[in-house]
Scaffold this motif. Structure first.
Motif, PDB file in Angstrom:
ATOM      1  N   SER A 235       0.826  -1.212   0.000  1.00  0.00           N
ATOM      2  CA  SER A 235       0.000   0.000   0.000  1.00  0.00           C
ATOM      3  C   SER A 235       0.858   1.259   0.000  1.00  0.00           C
ATOM      4  N   ALA A 236       1.923   1.258   0.806  1.00  0.00           N
ATOM      5  CA  ALA A 236       2.822   2.415   0.836  1.00  0.00           C
ATOM      6  C   ALA A 236       3.458   2.638  -0.530  1.00  0.00           C
ATOM      7  N   PHE A 237       3.874   1.537  -1.149  1.00  0.00           N
ATOM      8  CA  PHE A 237       4.489   1.640  -2.475  1.00  0.00           C
ATOM      9  C   PHE A 237       3.471   2.121  -3.504  1.00  0.00           C
ATOM     10  N   VAL A 239       0.730   3.943  -2.979  1.00  0.00           N
ATOM     11  CA  VAL A 239       0.418   5.361  -2.741  1.00  0.00           C
ATOM     12  C   VAL A 239       1.508   6.249  -3.328  1.00  0.00           C
ATOM     13  N   ALA A 240       2.775   5.865  -3.108  1.00  0.00           N
ATOM     14  CA  ALA A 240       3.879   6.644  -3.677  1.00  0.00           C
ATOM     15  C   ALA A 240       3.809   6.652  -5.202  1.00  0.00           C
ATOM     16  N   ALA A 241       3.490   5.498  -5.796  1.00  0.00           N
ATOM     17  CA  ALA A 241       3.376   5.416  -7.255  1.00  0.00           C
ATOM     18  C   ALA A 241       2.242   6.285  -7.773  1.00  0.00           C
ATOM     19  N   LEU A 242       1.113   6.271  -7.054  1.00  0.00           N
ATOM     20  CA  LEU A 242      -0.038   7.083  -7.462  1.00  0.00           C
ATOM     21  C   LEU A 242       0.282   8.569  -7.356  1.00  0.00           C
ATOM     22  N   VAL A 243       0.913   8.960  -6.268  1.00  0.00           N
ATOM     23  CA  VAL A 243       1.298  10.361  -6.077  1.00  0.00           C
ATOM     24  C   VAL A 243       2.227  10.814  -7.196  1.00  0.00           C
ATOM     25  N   GLN A 244       3.204   9.968  -7.505  1.00  0.00           N
ATOM     26  CA  GLN A 244       4.160  10.323  -8.546  1.00  0.00           C
ATOM     27  C   GLN A 244       3.497  10.407  -9.922  1.00  0.00           C
ATOM     28  N   ALA A 245       2.582   9.482 -10.186  1.00  0.00           N
ATOM     29  CA  ALA A 245       1.943   9.426 -11.507  1.00  0.00           C
ATOM     30  C   ALA A 245       0.980  10.582 -11.737  1.00  0.00           C
ATOM     31  N   THR A 246       0.324  11.050 -10.681  1.00  0.00           N
ATOM     32  CA  THR A 246      -0.699  12.093 -10.838  1.00  0.00           C
ATOM     33  C   THR A 246      -0.177  13.502 -10.588  1.00  0.00           C
ATOM     34  N   ALA A 247       1.041  13.635 -10.069  1.00  0.00           N
ATOM     35  CA  ALA A 247       1.589  14.967  -9.783  1.00  0.00           C
ATOM     36  C   ALA A 247       1.902  15.702 -11.079  1.00  0.00           C
ATOM     37  N   PRO A 248       1.566  16.978 -11.174  1.00  0.00           N
ATOM     38  CA  PRO A 248       1.890  17.742 -12.388  1.00  0.00           C
ATOM     39  C   PRO A 248       3.392  17.958 -12.504  1.00  0.00           C
ATOM     40  N   PRO A 249       3.901  18.159 -13.714  1.00  0.00           N
ATOM     41  CA  PRO A 249       5.345  18.401 -13.884  1.00  0.00           C
ATOM     42  C   PRO A 249       5.777  19.686 -13.182  1.00  0.00           C
ATOM     43  N   ASP A 250       6.969  19.667 -12.649  1.00  0.00           N
ATOM     44  CA  ASP A 250       7.519  20.847 -11.984  1.00  0.00           C
ATOM     45  C   ASP A 250       8.050  21.834 -13.014  1.00  0.00           C
ATOM     46  N   SER A 251       8.027  23.102 -12.650  1.00  0.00           N
ATOM     47  CA  SER A 251       8.596  24.127 -13.523  1.00  0.00           C
ATOM     48  C   SER A 251      10.112  24.013 -13.537  1.00  0.00           C
ATOM     49  N   ALA A 252      10.727  24.578 -14.567  1.00  0.00           N
ATOM     50  CA  ALA A 252      12.181  24.537 -14.671  1.00  0.00           C
ATOM     51  C   ALA A 252      12.833  25.271 -13.496  1.00  0.00           C
ATOM     52  N   GLY A 253      12.200  26.378 -13.084  1.00  0.00           N
ATOM     53  CA  GLY A 253      12.737  27.119 -11.933  1.00  0.00           C
ATOM     54  C   GLY A 253      12.707  26.303 -10.668  1.00  0.00           C
ATOM     55  N   TYR A 254      11.590  25.577 -10.459  1.00  0.00           N
ATOM     56  CA  TYR A 254      11.502  24.765  -9.251  1.00  0.00           C
ATOM     57  C   TYR A 254      12.504  23.617  -9.271  1.00  0.00           C
ATOM     58  N   VAL A 255      12.728  23.029 -10.433  1.00  0.00           N
ATOM     59  CA  VAL A 255      13.685  21.922 -10.524  1.00  0.00           C
ATOM     60  C   VAL A 255      15.063  22.376 -10.059  1.00  0.00           C
ATOM     61  N   ALA A 319      11.053   2.237   2.927  1.00  0.00           N
ATOM     62  CA  ALA A 319      11.393   3.639   2.641  1.00  0.00           C
ATOM     63  C   ALA A 319      12.508   3.731   1.605  1.00  0.00           C
ATOM     64  N   VAL A 320      13.514   2.868   1.720  1.00  0.00           N
ATOM     65  CA  VAL A 320      14.620   2.879   0.759  1.00  0.00           C
ATOM     66  C   VAL A 320      14.118   2.517  -0.632  1.00  0.00           C
ATOM     67  N   LEU A 321      13.268   1.497  -0.729  1.00  0.00           N
ATOM     68  CA  LEU A 321      12.742   1.086  -2.038  1.00  0.00           C
ATOM     69  C   LEU A 321      11.900   2.191  -2.674  1.00  0.00           C
ATOM     70  N   ILE A 322      11.089   2.865  -1.863  1.00  0.00           N
ATOM     71  CA  ILE A 322      10.272   3.969  -2.395  1.00  0.00           C
ATOM     72  C   ILE A 322      11.168   5.107  -2.882  1.00  0.00           C
ATOM     73  N   ALA A 323      12.202   5.431  -2.104  1.00  0.00           N
ATOM     74  CA  ALA A 323      13.119   6.498  -2.510  1.00  0.00           C
ATOM     75  C   ALA A 323      13.852   6.127  -3.800  1.00  0.00           C
ATOM     76  N   LEU A 324      14.273   4.875  -3.898  1.00  0.00           N
ATOM     77  CA  LEU A 324      14.967   4.427  -5.110  1.00  0.00           C
ATOM     78  C   LEU A 324      14.057   4.467  -6.331  1.00  0.00           C
ATOM     79  N   ALA A 325      12.789   4.135  -6.124  1.00  0.00           N
ATOM     80  CA  ALA A 325      11.868   4.037  -7.252  1.00  0.00           C
ATOM     81  C   ALA A 325      11.322   5.388  -7.698  1.00  0.00           C
ATOM     82  N   PHE A 326      11.073   6.299  -6.762  1.00  0.00           N
ATOM     83  CA  PHE A 326      10.303   7.496  -7.110  1.00  0.00           C
ATOM     84  C   PHE A 326      10.990   8.825  -6.818  1.00  0.00           C
ATOM     85  N   ALA A 327      12.115   8.828  -6.120  1.00  0.00           N
ATOM     86  CA  ALA A 327      12.805  10.085  -5.804  1.00  0.00           C
ATOM     87  C   ALA A 327      14.050  10.200  -6.672  1.00  0.00           C
ATOM     88  N   HIS A 328      13.855  10.721  -7.880  1.00  0.00           N
ATOM     89  CA  HIS A 328      14.957  10.907  -8.822  1.00  0.00           C
ATOM     90  C   HIS A 328      14.980  12.348  -9.294  1.00  0.00           C
TER      91      HIS A 328
END
Length: 526
Positions: A235-237, A239-255, A319-328
């Motif tokens: 479920s944690a994984f 939720v993280a996947a859903l959050v990542q998939a539905t989040a709008p793209p960040d602006s270049a300035g924010y990146v 937590a490590v697996l979620i960070a590896l998969a979705f925090a890039h």
């Protein structure tokens, strides 16, 4: 049989026969709180402590920071911590400095008490309980891998409240197995999580995850344990996947802001920081294996210890697996990275130190007073020296309402007493890293508005993308401030409404500088 053993343990460990034994935990924890203060020091306006203090000062006096409100209010959006502290100041009529110092001491005491409660449920001997608390007290400011967190900061933040509340919630969860205490323990657990959520919603969410996982591991049903753990982690994984998939793209300035928070991305960590993630999990896995080989496996204390260590290992691995998969850093959206799943390692580190400290007490220190004193001096001196090197220009303990010895702080305090409340300041965007500054927060001490700095305001902008432009503009206007000519300074800063600037002493200027010391000068723009 199991229920009888639990009841006997509770009676023997929490209802000792003599007044001396009943007061022992409180005496030990109070003594170690004083030792922790002496070891780790206190710097109320440094780093994140300055951000929270700024927000509290704004609530106490809304006339402050008219030009910096977006950055000041960013810390006030989701937490009731600052309003609660401001209300305490109003109710007690004490100074904010005194209230913050009292909260700091209480947070240390309650954290150590939470460790004592957990160790009581995981170990039978008092030397194990005292060993766990001693090592936590000595290591309170240990960095948590590469997360930019410490176990506990040498200043007050919302985490100062959420951490002990999480420990109390875990202890109450372990007590849910006790007949007749289930309802009371459930209520206590819920209250602690609610208080933690009011102070720091993100850390409370990770605490709730720990509680749910611990409940699952404590289930007497093997199928509930097995499928419950799989279900929670999945479920944690998901939720993280859903959050990542539905989040709008960040602006270049924010990146550009996001990638300055290197600790969000495991790919940017140094090798020694990765050891800080792996080592605690290995230590807790070994502890779990050792418990599983004990003959008295059905003992309540060993069941509790095994459940806690297993919970920590599962939480950390997830937590490590979620960070590896979705925090890039290369992803279009960095929403999962902003949620910082690796912050869950704060509790993992505490449990690791609890296990090590208990083993130290049981197998080495035992009942030899001189060994306890030597251990506290040995482990504490390491972190005392670290804190001395981290804040070399500040008093080790910055007592409430005492004039500081830090020369940047002195300049900031002069500003608070001698400049208009609506003044707008510019200073080096990297000022907290300059020699002698010791990461002391300008707004918290000067009580004046300032253009955005690189580090702390960058942290605010990284979790509040709406601040992206203001942060980038602050870097542009203040870049090379001490190296520019007066003409360049006026051209850049006057249109932005800046009235005053803070320069390093060696900076060349013809502006009127009514305050200066051997590091810094405060100058008025014409």
């Amino acid at each position: 049989m199991r229920t009888t053993a639990i009841i006997q343990h509770i009676k023997s460990s929490r209802l000792p026969g003599t007044l001396c034994e009943r007061s022992l935990p409180f005496a030990v924890i109070t003594l170690l709180t004083a030792c922790a203060l002496a070891i780790h020091g206190y710097h109320p306006y440094a780093e994140d402590g300055g951000l929270y203090a700024t927000g509290i000062k704004f609530l106490l006096n809304p006339a402050l920071y008219p030009h910096s409100l977006p950055f000041v209010e960013a810390h006030l959006r989701f937490s009731l911590f600052a309003p609660a502290v401001a209300a305490t100041v109003r109710f007690t009529h004490l100074s904010l400095a005194t209230v913050l110092f009292a909260i700091y001491l209480i947070s240390i005491w309650t954290t150590l008490y939470g460790i004592w409660l957990l160790s009581e449920r995981c170990y039978s001997s008092r030397v194990a309980h005292a060993g766990a608390v001693l090592l936590v007290a000595a290591w309170l400011t240990v960095p948590i891998a590469g997360t930019s967190l410490m176990l506990m900061d040498p200043y007050v933040t919302a985490r100062s409240v959420s951490l002990p509340c999480t420990l109390f919630a875990l202890a109450a969860t372990l007590d849910l197995r006790i007949p007749g205490r289930c309802v009371r323990s459930l209520i206590l657990c819920a209250i602690m999580l609610l208080v933690a959520a009011a102070a720091h919603p993100l850390m409370a969410a990770y605490g709730l995850g720990n509680v749910l996982l611990l409940l699952t591991i404590l289930s007497p049903s093997p199928s509930v344990r097995r499928w419950g753990i799989v279900g929670l982690c999945t479920s944690a994984f998901a939720v993280a996947a859903l959050v990542q998939a539905t989040a709008p793209p960040d602006s270049a300035g924010y990146v550009r802001i996001a990638i300055t928070r290197y600790y969000w991305f495991l790919s940017q960590w140094q090798w020694y920081e990765l050891i800080g993630i792996i080592a605690p999990l290995l230590i807790l896995i070994i502890a779990t294996l050792v418990v599983s080989r004990r003959r008295d496996l059905n003992s309540p204390v060993h069941q509790s210890r095994q459940a806690l260590t297993a919970m920590a290992v599962v939480t950390g691995t997830t937590a490590v697996l979620i960070a590896l998969a979705f925090a890039h850093e290369s992803y279009a959206s960095h929403l999962v990275a902003r949620l910082q799943p690796l912050r869950s390692f704060q509790t993992i580190y505490l449990l690791m130190i609890l296990v090590l400290g208990a083993a130290l007490g049981e197998h080495l220190l035992r009942r030899k007073p001189w060994r306890w004193i030597a251990a506290l001096i040995f482990f504490g001196s390491i972190f005392f020296l670290v804190q001395q090197s981290t804040y070399p220009s500040s008093a080790h303990i910055e007592w409430p309402d005492v004039n500081p010895q830090n020369r940047w702080e002195k300049a900031f305090l002069w500003i608070s007493r001698n400049t208009p409340v609506d003044a707008l300041f510019a200073l080096d965007p990297h000022y907290i890293s300059l020699p002698g500054e010791d990461a002391q927060n300008f707004r918290a001490l000067a009580e004046r508005s300032a253009l955005a700095d690189y580090s702390k305001d960058g942290g605010e902008a990284s979790i509040t993308p709406a601040l992206t432009y203001a942060w980038a503009e602050g870097q542009r206007l203040q870049n090379r401030l001490s190296l520019e000519s007066d003409t360049e300074r006026l051209k850049a800063l006057k249109p932005a409404g800046v009235d005053w600037i803070i320069l390093q002493l060696q900076a060349q200027t013809t502006f009127d500088c009514p305050y200066r010391n051997d590091l810094v000068k405060v100058c008025r723009l014409p």
